[in-house]
Motif scaffolding. Sequence first.
Motif, PDB file in Angstrom:
ATOM      1  N   VAL A   1       0.801  -1.294  -0.132  1.00 40.22           N
ATOM      2  CA  VAL A   1      -0.013   0.025  -0.017  1.00 40.22           C
ATOM      3  C   VAL A   1       0.733   1.262   0.041  1.00 40.22           C
ATOM      4  O   VAL A   1       0.376   2.390  -0.679  1.00 40.22           O
ATOM      5  CB  VAL A   1      -0.912  -0.174   1.114  1.00 40.22           C
TER       6      VAL A   1
ATOM      7  N   TYR B   1      -9.952   0.730   3.798  1.00 36.42           N
ATOM      8  CA  TYR B   1      -8.429   0.772   4.073  1.00 36.42           C
ATOM      9  C   TYR B   1      -7.854  -0.226   4.971  1.00 36.42           C
ATOM     10  O   TYR B   1      -6.675  -1.071   4.765  1.00 36.42           O
ATOM     11  CB  TYR B   1      -8.269   2.135   4.778  1.00 36.42           C
TER      12      TYR B   1
ATOM     13  N   LYS C   1      -7.554  -3.424   3.113  1.00 34.69           N
ATOM     14  CA  LYS C   1      -6.107  -3.183   2.338  1.00 34.69           C
ATOM     15  C   LYS C   1      -4.890  -3.543   3.039  1.00 34.69           C
ATOM     16  O   LYS C   1      -3.859  -3.990   2.578  1.00 34.69           O
ATOM     17  CB  LYS C   1      -6.049  -1.765   1.515  1.00 34.69           C
TER      18      LYS C   1
ATOM     19  N   LEU D   1      -4.472  -3.363  -5.963  1.00 36.30           N
ATOM     20  CA  LEU D   1      -4.159  -1.745  -5.724  1.00 36.30           C
ATOM     21  C   LEU D   1      -4.283  -0.899  -6.763  1.00 36.30           C
ATOM     22  O   LEU D   1      -3.487  -1.309  -7.968  1.00 36.30           O
ATOM     23  CB  LEU D   1      -2.778  -1.895  -4.992  1.00 36.30           C
TER      24      LEU D   1
ATOM     25  N   ASP E   1      -4.455   5.122  -1.847  1.00 30.60           N
ATOM     26  CA  ASP E   1      -3.652   4.130  -0.842  1.00 30.60           C
ATOM     27  C   ASP E   1      -2.793   5.168  -0.062  1.00 30.60           C
ATOM     28  O   ASP E   1      -2.385   4.849   1.107  1.00 30.60           O
ATOM     29  CB  ASP E   1      -2.765   3.450  -1.779  1.00 30.60           C
TER      30      ASP E   1
END
Length: 693
Positions: free
Chosen positions: A238, A372, A375, A382, A453
Amino acid sequence: MSSSGFPKRRGAAAAAAAVASTAASANTAVADGSGGIAIEVHAAGPPEKLEQQQQQQLFEEPDDSKTNKRQQRRTPPSSSVLLSLVGSLRRRCCCFRFQPSRKQYYCMMPLDEDSTITRYTILATITAAAYLPTLSNEFVFDDRIFNDALQVQSLDGIWDIWTKPGTIPGELHYWPMVYTSFWLDCRLFGGNNPVASHAVNVAIHIVNSCLVDVTLKRIGLSANVAYLSAIIFALHPVHVESVAWAIERKDTLSALFYFGALLRNPMVSTKAFRPNNCCKSLLGAAPSLILYALAMLTKSSVVSLPAVLLLLVWFMRGKIRRCEFIYSLPFFIAGAAIAIYDIVQMGIAAKMNFGYTFLQRIMIASRAVCFYLWKVVWPTHLSMIYPLWYLSHNKVLWWSSVLVVGSALLLLFLMRHQWGRGPLVGLLFFGMTVGPMLGLIDYSYMLYSFVADRYQYLAMLGPIAVLASITVNTCGKIDDPVNTSHTTIMKKMRNRLFRFCSILALALGLSTHRQCYAYRDNETFFGRAIQESNSMNGWYHLGLLYRDTSKPEEAVKCFKKAIGLLNNRKAEGDIPSTLYQQLGIKLYYQTGILLKDELNRSEEAVEILGEAVKNNPKSSTMRTLLGDSYSQDKNGIGNDEEATRHYKIATSLDPSYAFAWGHMGTAYGRLGFYEEAIKAFKACLALSPQNTI
């Protein structure tokens, strides 16, 4: 007692139950900051005494009266049955206490202090290897902002960077510190050098990763938890967007100052904070305050640091005293002042109002938090530009996000005594740090997407620390700690943790290495964004790239694809009219200009812009663009009479729209109506004296 003088031995079943009870009561715990994995022992003696006490328990006669009283005390009231069930589950599973512990004895896995340099060298090496492809990448997308800025390129531009906010084309914020770093790049490496710029970004990220280790140990976490957190922070895919994208140095550089402000603050320590003199204490905050101001002048989203300071104080000591509130007051004042100034400057440059309701903003923020955190745990698919979410689609998903976030906060708060304050602090740190970018207030990037990200570069440290704590404690779980020697326990812990860290570092490093190639050049950059998320913004910017490289046919195809996605949202009523107009103006303008001027397809341009007016009939801008599509081009082809009709409608919809008046004057001039042309030009100049039409 037996005749031999030894206590009478209980049955085998009772002995086994006592051993199981003893093993269940030993919980793994994060160490108190001295380094290593710890086994928390709830006893009033060192590990050697503990084993003797546990062996004696096997030969003692049970005291039924004491047992009954103990069971009565432990019987929960009917109102706390749920908490007792959760607590029971916690005692039977591999649980953690993610908070500094006091007055407890530990069996430590020692870490040699002399190995600090070695560990940081390993961390720097694997991070540099993971980000090696960035050195061959070109500048992409918004990197042109500092590439084209005269303030960055000229030697005396440093003065303008600090004293003339809003003069850098394309930059709405007042973030002079990041452009000062680009100015230094130009002085040190000879102009715009992509290799040098990317190398500096990677170097700052490596330093930040080392500071993660230092900061977490400072607040009381064990050396193993801190180092594992640093590894995850350094290699997490990320973070590629913040490191491999040159313009996003604002994330890495602001984090560098952020960590510096935390480490220089006397409140961030496991030792009690006792200011003897208020004035001296406030003066002692000066280095931390200066670093915080530099972080704010790099990227103002770090405004939450004063609140984070108080959160860490509560995490370490369980309470916040008045002196600590007073000590943090200058930070609140400085952060608010810089943030307000930045908002004022940004408001002058672009007044943003996307028209989302308060309830919609709560839904957006909750889903963004879930997005978030997912991830962080599963960093796949991504994208540099994520699609703008449909608010009208799958409302169950939206409301479930609100429910999940609210339930998680409530559960962690209620279980803070059983699980420790750490999980709650980790989630609150995440929310505080990413909060300014959750959509509760409008910011410019909401025009294209609700998430990115790069927004969780610093915020994901909270979830990472919690996950690292769980991992270290899981690796330190021993099935039979009573009958296992101390050396064997330490060896098992070390081997488990080493194997896990090696596998994790390899997996994250390879994923990060692969993700870096997505930033190779502009075509790869936008192509990857479209491939991963079919983003409307990705199609639009890929069209701009084709336009700038003299590929008008490919550019028109990309713009039409973006227009189709935009109109689908409009048809479903899923986009505010203000936002639709802002996006539509860009897309229809570029499409109309290319069709009319570059491809000589005026009829198609009229059709496209006629569709724009039909979808937004009260937009003076759309009406002006339609008039432009009818006006004569450089070859003298067009219908100026029809163009003036649309210009008149545009000026009636918005009499203050200077461009409509100017374009009307030009069309009247070509038709020979000079008096009408003069009136239109005068109206244009009255509204916009600098207009060159």
